[in-house]
Design an enzyme around this catalytic site. Sequence first.
Site, short mmCIF file in Angstrom:
data_model
loop_
_atom_site.label_atom_id
_atom_site.label_comp_id
_atom_site.label_asym_id
_atom_site.label_seq_id
_atom_site.Cartn_x
_atom_site.Cartn_y
_atom_site.Cartn_z
N GLU A 143 30.17 -22.07 40.70
CA GLU A 143 30.00 -20.76 40.05
C GLU A 143 28.74 -20.08 40.60
O GLU A 143 27.70 -20.72 40.74
CB GLU A 143 29.86 -20.98 38.54
CG GLU A 143 29.67 -19.68 37.77
CD GLU A 143 29.51 -19.93 36.28
OE1 GLU A 143 30.29 -20.72 35.72
OE2 GLU A 143 28.59 -19.35 35.69
N ARG A 183 18.65 -13.04 30.98
CA ARG A 183 19.13 -11.71 30.60
C ARG A 183 19.56 -11.73 29.12
O ARG A 183 19.01 -12.47 28.33
CB ARG A 183 20.27 -11.30 31.55
CG ARG A 183 19.79 -11.22 33.02
CD ARG A 183 20.88 -10.75 33.93
NE ARG A 183 21.34 -9.40 33.56
CZ ARG A 183 22.47 -8.86 34.03
NH1 ARG A 183 23.23 -9.53 34.89
NH2 ARG A 183 22.82 -7.66 33.65
N PRO A 206 35.42 -8.86 38.10
CA PRO A 206 35.38 -7.44 37.79
C PRO A 206 34.03 -6.76 38.03
O PRO A 206 32.97 -7.35 37.78
CB PRO A 206 35.73 -7.39 36.29
CG PRO A 206 35.52 -8.78 35.79
CD PRO A 206 35.77 -9.69 36.94
N ASN A 207 34.14 -5.54 38.52
CA ASN A 207 33.01 -4.64 38.78
C ASN A 207 32.17 -5.02 40.00
O ASN A 207 31.26 -4.28 40.38
CB ASN A 207 32.11 -4.50 37.54
CG ASN A 207 32.87 -3.93 36.36
OD1 ASN A 207 33.48 -2.86 36.49
ND2 ASN A 207 32.91 -4.62 35.24
N HIS A 220 31.83 -15.22 30.78
CA HIS A 220 31.44 -15.39 29.39
C HIS A 220 32.63 -15.35 28.43
O HIS A 220 32.44 -15.52 27.22
CB HIS A 220 30.42 -14.30 29.02
CG HIS A 220 29.42 -14.05 30.11
ND1 HIS A 220 28.50 -15.00 30.50
CD2 HIS A 220 29.22 -12.98 30.95
CE1 HIS A 220 27.77 -14.51 31.51
NE2 HIS A 220 28.20 -13.29 31.79
N ARG A 236 26.13 -0.27 41.84
CA ARG A 236 26.09 -0.73 40.45
C ARG A 236 24.73 -1.34 40.12
O ARG A 236 24.33 -2.36 40.70
CB ARG A 236 27.18 -1.80 40.26
CG ARG A 236 27.19 -2.42 38.91
CD ARG A 236 28.09 -3.67 38.87
NE ARG A 236 28.06 -4.25 37.54
CZ ARG A 236 28.43 -5.48 37.26
NH1 ARG A 236 28.89 -6.27 38.20
NH2 ARG A 236 28.36 -5.93 36.02
N TYR A 245 21.42 -5.93 40.70
CA TYR A 245 22.35 -6.56 41.65
C TYR A 245 22.06 -6.26 43.12
O TYR A 245 22.80 -6.72 43.99
CB TYR A 245 23.80 -6.15 41.30
CG TYR A 245 24.21 -6.58 39.91
CD1 TYR A 245 24.26 -7.93 39.57
CD2 TYR A 245 24.52 -5.64 38.91
CE1 TYR A 245 24.62 -8.35 38.30
CE2 TYR A 245 24.88 -6.04 37.63
CZ TYR A 245 24.93 -7.39 37.33
OH TYR A 245 25.29 -7.81 36.08
N ASN A 269 32.38 -15.99 41.71
CA ASN A 269 31.54 -15.21 40.80
C ASN A 269 32.51 -14.55 39.82
O ASN A 269 33.10 -13.51 40.12
CB ASN A 269 30.73 -14.15 41.55
CG ASN A 269 29.79 -13.41 40.61
OD1 ASN A 269 29.94 -13.46 39.39
ND2 ASN A 269 28.82 -12.70 41.18
N HIS A 274 26.18 -16.50 40.56
CA HIS A 274 25.76 -15.21 40.00
C HIS A 274 24.64 -14.64 40.84
O HIS A 274 23.74 -15.36 41.27
CB HIS A 274 25.29 -15.37 38.55
CG HIS A 274 26.39 -15.87 37.68
ND1 HIS A 274 27.42 -15.07 37.27
CD2 HIS A 274 26.64 -17.11 37.20
CE1 HIS A 274 28.27 -15.79 36.55
NE2 HIS A 274 27.83 -17.03 36.50
N ALA A 315 31.91 -10.72 34.50
CA ALA A 315 31.95 -10.71 33.03
C ALA A 315 32.89 -11.78 32.46
O ALA A 315 32.69 -12.26 31.34
CB ALA A 315 32.36 -9.32 32.53
C1 DQA Z 1 27.14 -11.49 37.28
C2 DQA Z 1 26.51 -11.69 35.88
C3 DQA Z 1 27.50 -11.35 34.79
O1 DQA Z 1 26.93 -11.55 33.51
C4 DQA Z 1 27.94 -9.90 34.90
O2 DQA Z 1 28.91 -9.61 33.93
C5 DQA Z 1 28.39 -9.55 36.27
C6 DQA Z 1 27.67 -10.07 37.42
C7 DQA Z 1 26.12 -11.73 38.41
O3 DQA Z 1 26.58 -11.93 39.54
O4 DQA Z 1 24.91 -11.72 38.20
O5 DQA Z 1 29.30 -8.73 36.43
O6 DQA Z 1 28.20 -12.41 37.43
#
Ligand code: DQA
Length: 148
Positions: free
Chosen positions: A100, A109, A9-10, A82, A17, A22, A76, A102, A79
Amino acid sequence: MKILVINGPNLNLLGTREPEIYGTLTLEKINENLAAYAKELGVEIETFQSNIEGEIVDKIQQAKLDGEGCCGIVINPAAYTHTSVAIRDAISAVSLPAVEVHISNIHNREEFRKNSLIAPVCIGQIAGFGQDSYKLALEGLVNYIKNA
Ligand code: DQA
């Protein structure tokens, strides 16, 4: 060899964003660069993004059912990293090697980002290298599969 690359997501909003966290590359550009890198490694990638947990679970299940030789997963989970027992269980269930990823370093963070429900069912985790996190993850996964 085909590798499935999943973004949660996102991440469809990358580019605009929180660019200070990012970066400014869009997901489309990151995927394009990753596809070029995959070619150098002699593999192919399929990319998938969803904001919906169940769609990510379906895609992971499909990767196994496909029979089209999907050998591993770069994910990836954003959110859902977590929070998602469902994505964790899907990765466990299909028993495909997964890495995984990120973009940011989740360990420097907010406290809640430090815990990943997904990492324990992955062969490894890469965090903090921007778009290079995807490349490092792909390379590590391909080497792992080749040596398995
Ligand atoms: C993320 C880190 C996550 O905590 C966050 O919710 C994201 C992006 C990253 O790529 O750094 O949406 O996965």
